[in-house]
Enzyme design. Structure first.
Site, mmCIF file in Angstrom:
data_model
loop_
_atom_site.group_PDB
_atom_site.id
_atom_site.type_symbol
_atom_site.label_atom_id
_atom_site.label_comp_id
_atom_site.label_asym_id
_atom_site.label_seq_id
_atom_site.Cartn_x
_atom_site.Cartn_y
_atom_site.Cartn_z
ATOM 1 N N CYS A 140 0.838 -1.203 0.000
ATOM 2 C CA CYS A 140 0.000 0.000 0.000
ATOM 3 C C CYS A 140 0.875 1.256 0.000
ATOM 4 C CB CYS A 140 -0.926 0.009 1.205
ATOM 5 S SG CYS A 140 -2.011 -1.440 1.304
ATOM 6 N N CYS A 200 -7.216 4.762 22.385
ATOM 7 C CA CYS A 200 -6.182 5.302 23.269
ATOM 8 C C CYS A 200 -5.891 6.770 22.997
ATOM 9 C CB CYS A 200 -4.901 4.484 23.155
ATOM 10 S SG CYS A 200 -4.191 4.390 21.497
ATOM 11 N N GLY A 229 2.417 -4.771 9.760
ATOM 12 C CA GLY A 229 2.398 -5.741 8.710
ATOM 13 C C GLY A 229 1.072 -6.490 8.571
ATOM 14 N N CYS A 250 1.408 3.189 3.403
ATOM 15 C CA CYS A 250 1.827 2.460 4.606
ATOM 16 C C CYS A 250 2.994 3.171 5.290
ATOM 17 C CB CYS A 250 2.222 1.036 4.251
ATOM 18 S SG CYS A 250 2.761 0.062 5.680
ATOM 19 N N CYS A 306 -0.598 7.586 27.766
ATOM 20 C CA CYS A 306 -0.366 6.518 26.783
ATOM 21 C C CYS A 306 0.299 5.326 27.462
ATOM 22 C CB CYS A 306 0.514 7.026 25.647
ATOM 23 S SG CYS A 306 -0.322 8.188 24.553
ATOM 24 N N ASP A 334 2.867 1.323 18.691
ATOM 25 C CA ASP A 334 3.242 0.818 17.383
ATOM 26 C C ASP A 334 3.841 1.901 16.493
ATOM 27 O OD1 ASP A 334 3.497 -1.175 15.442
ATOM 28 O OD2 ASP A 334 1.618 -0.603 14.484
ATOM 29 N N ARG A 364 -4.243 1.015 -2.213
ATOM 30 C CA ARG A 364 -4.083 -0.326 -1.641
ATOM 31 C C ARG A 364 -3.894 -1.340 -2.765
ATOM 32 N NH1 ARG A 364 -4.840 -0.688 3.624
ATOM 33 N NH2 ARG A 364 -5.039 -2.956 3.464
ATOM 34 N N SER A 397 -9.376 -4.385 6.568
ATOM 35 C CA SER A 397 -9.043 -3.108 5.939
ATOM 36 C C SER A 397 -9.665 -3.022 4.548
ATOM 37 C CB SER A 397 -7.522 -2.948 5.834
ATOM 38 O OG SER A 397 -6.940 -2.850 7.120
#
Length: 386
Positions: free
Chosen positions: A31, A264, A79, A34, A270, A286, A147, A135
Site C-alpha cells: 500500500c 487510546c 504488517g 503504509c 499513553c 506501534d 491499496r 481493511s
C-alpha cells in the site's frame, strides 16, 4: 490559567492489553500510504524471515496470562499478521487453554488486509469469537488507488471475496477505512457503500504522514478535511445509530458517559497497551517501534519489570505535556491533548498541538450534545458525568 497535570510515577499502571506483531512489519501488500515503507528508524527492516517462534509465543502466553489475570487481551497486527500462518494461531489458542486459569477471561483480536482469509480461518475466528478487523477503503476505484499488492495490482476484488466468505461463515467483523486524499471528500459514497455490502461496524483512521521537512505527503488529509468528513458522517449515521456502529462516535459517547474510551487517543496517558514484536521485544506504541523506546524483551524480562520501566513512564507522559491552547480548550477533558504520533509527526516535537486538533473540535462540537442527550435518556450517564 489552569495548569494541566504532569504525569508522575505513582502506582504502576498495568499493561491492559497487548498488540502483537507475529510477522513484524512484513506484509503481502504494498500500500502506497503504509507508514512502515519508509521508516529508517525501524530496527528490524533489514532482517529476513521475521516470524514469531512457537517458543516465544509460549513464553508470551504463559507469562501474560499469569500477569494479567483475570482479563487478558491479545490483539494481532502487522504488517500482516496472517502471514504467521493458521497453525500459529491454532497453537495460540491451545496455549491459552493450557495456561489460562479458572474464571480467566481471554479475548483475541486481529486486524487484517484479508487477502489470505478462507474458510479455515473463518472456522477459527467463529469458534473462539475473535474480534476481526478488515481493511477496506471503500468502492474499488477508491480502495485500489493506494491499496495494491506487490505487483501493483488493486486488492479490492480479493478483499471483497474474503468479506463474502466471512459473512457466509457468520464471522463478525468490522471495517477499518483509512481516510486519505482518495476518499476523505466522499463520506456519503463511503457510508452507502459499506451499508450496501452489509457492514454495520466501521472505524475511520485519518492519514497523516510527513516528509523530513514537515511537509504533508500527497495522500495525507488536512485537519479541515477530516473534521468535515466526520461531521458529515455523523449526519449520515445519526438516523441509523441503533443499527450501525462507528468507532469514533462510540468513543466519544464513552467519554461523555464518564467511561474510559476504547480509543487510546482519548486516554489521559499513553500506557494502556504495549507492542510485542516477533522476537519478543516490547515497545510502548506501534508508531514508536524504535530503539530509543524499547522497554525490554519478554524472553528476558517479566511483565512487572517491563511495566515499571522509566521509558514507559516517559512515553506515557507525552500526552500530558501542556500546550497553551489545550489548557483553555473546552474539549481538553475528552481528547487529553490528542495522539503523540500526530503531535510528533510534522516537526518531531511532542510539545506541538495534535495535527488534527481543529478536526477534533469540529467533531466534538457536532456530536457531544446529541450524544449526551441520548445517553441521558437511556440512563447511561455515570453520576460523575451528569
Amino acid at each position: 490559567m489552569t495548569q494541566l497535570p504532569i504525569y508522575e510515577a505513582g502506582p504502576v499502571p498495568r499493561i491492559a492489553s497487548l498488540l502483537i506483531k507475529p510477522a513484524s512489519a512484513v506484509c503481502n501488500l504494498d500500500c502506497e500510504y503504509c507508514f512502515y515503507l519508509d521508516r529508517a528508524a525501524d530496527p528490524y527492516s533489514a532482517l529476513p524471515g521475521r516470524r514469531m517462534t512457537f517458543d516465544t509465543l509460549e513464553r508470551l502466553v504463559d507469562t501474560y496470562l499469569f500477569y494479567s489475570y483475570p482479563n487478558s487481551v491479545f490483539a494481532f497486527q502487522g504488517g500482516e499478521p496472517t502471514l504467521a500462518g493458521l497453525p500459529f494461531f491454532e497453537k495460540l489458542v491451545e496455549l491459552q487453554q493450557r495456561y489460562g486459569r479458572s474464571n480467566q477471561a481471554v479475548s483475541n483480536a486481529l486486524q487484517t488486509n484479508a487477502v489470505l482469509i478462507d474458510k479455515n480461518w473463518c472456522d477459527l475466528f467463529r469458534q473462539y469469537n475473535w474480534l476481526l478487523g478488515v481493511s477496506l477503503d471503500g468502492p474499488q476505484e477508491i480502495n485500489d488507488l493506494y491499496r495494491f499488492n506487490k505487483e501493483k495490482r488493486g486488492t479490492w476484488k480479493r478483499v471483497m471475496q474474503s468479506v463474502e466468505t466471512l459473512q457466509a461463515n457468520k464471522v463478525e467483523f468490522n471495517i477499518l477505512c483509512v481516510l486519505s486524499s482518495a476518499n476523505v471528500e466522499k463520506p456519503k459514497e463511503l457510508y452507502r457503500f459499506y451499508r450496501s455490502i452489509g457492514v454495520d461496524n466501521i472505524q475511520f483512521i485519518p492519514l497523516a504522514e510527513f516528509d523530513g521537512l514537515g511537509n504533508r505527503l500527497p495522500f495525507t488529509i488536512t485537519p479541515e478535511q477530516y473534521g468535515r468528513f466526520m461531521v458529515e458522517m455523523f449526519e449520515l449515521w445519526w438516523p441509523e445509530r441503533r443499527k450501525v456502529r462507528i468507532r469514533a462516535f462510540d468513543n466519544i459517547a464513552e467519554a461523555v458517559a464518564g467511561q474510559k474510551p476504547g480509543n487510546c487517543t482519548m486516554h489521559e496517558t499513553c500506557d494502556s497497551y504495549v507492542v510485542v514484536e516477533y522476537n519478543g521485544d516490547v515497545y510502548p506504541c506501534d508508531f514508536f517501534v524504535e530503539n530509543p523506546w524499547k522497554l525490554g524483551n519478554i524472553n528476558d524480562d517479566s511483565w512487572t519489570e517491563i511495566a515499571r520501566r522509566t521509558k514507559r513512564y516517559s512515553f506515557a507522559g507525552k500526552k500530558t505535556i501542556a500546550h497553551p491552547e489545550c489548557q483553555v480548550c473546552e474539549w481538553q477533558s475528552l481528547c487529553h491533548g490528542g495522539c503523540p504520533k500526530f503531535r510528533h509527526g510534522p516537526r518531531g516535537n511532542f510539545e506541538d498541538l495534535d495535527y488534527f486538533c481543529s478536526a477534533y473540535k469540529m467533531m466534538f462540537s457536532r456530536s457531544v450534545e446529541p450524544l449526551k442527550k441520548e445517553l441521558t435518556r437511556l440512563g447511561m450517564m455515570t453520576p460523575a458525568a451528569r
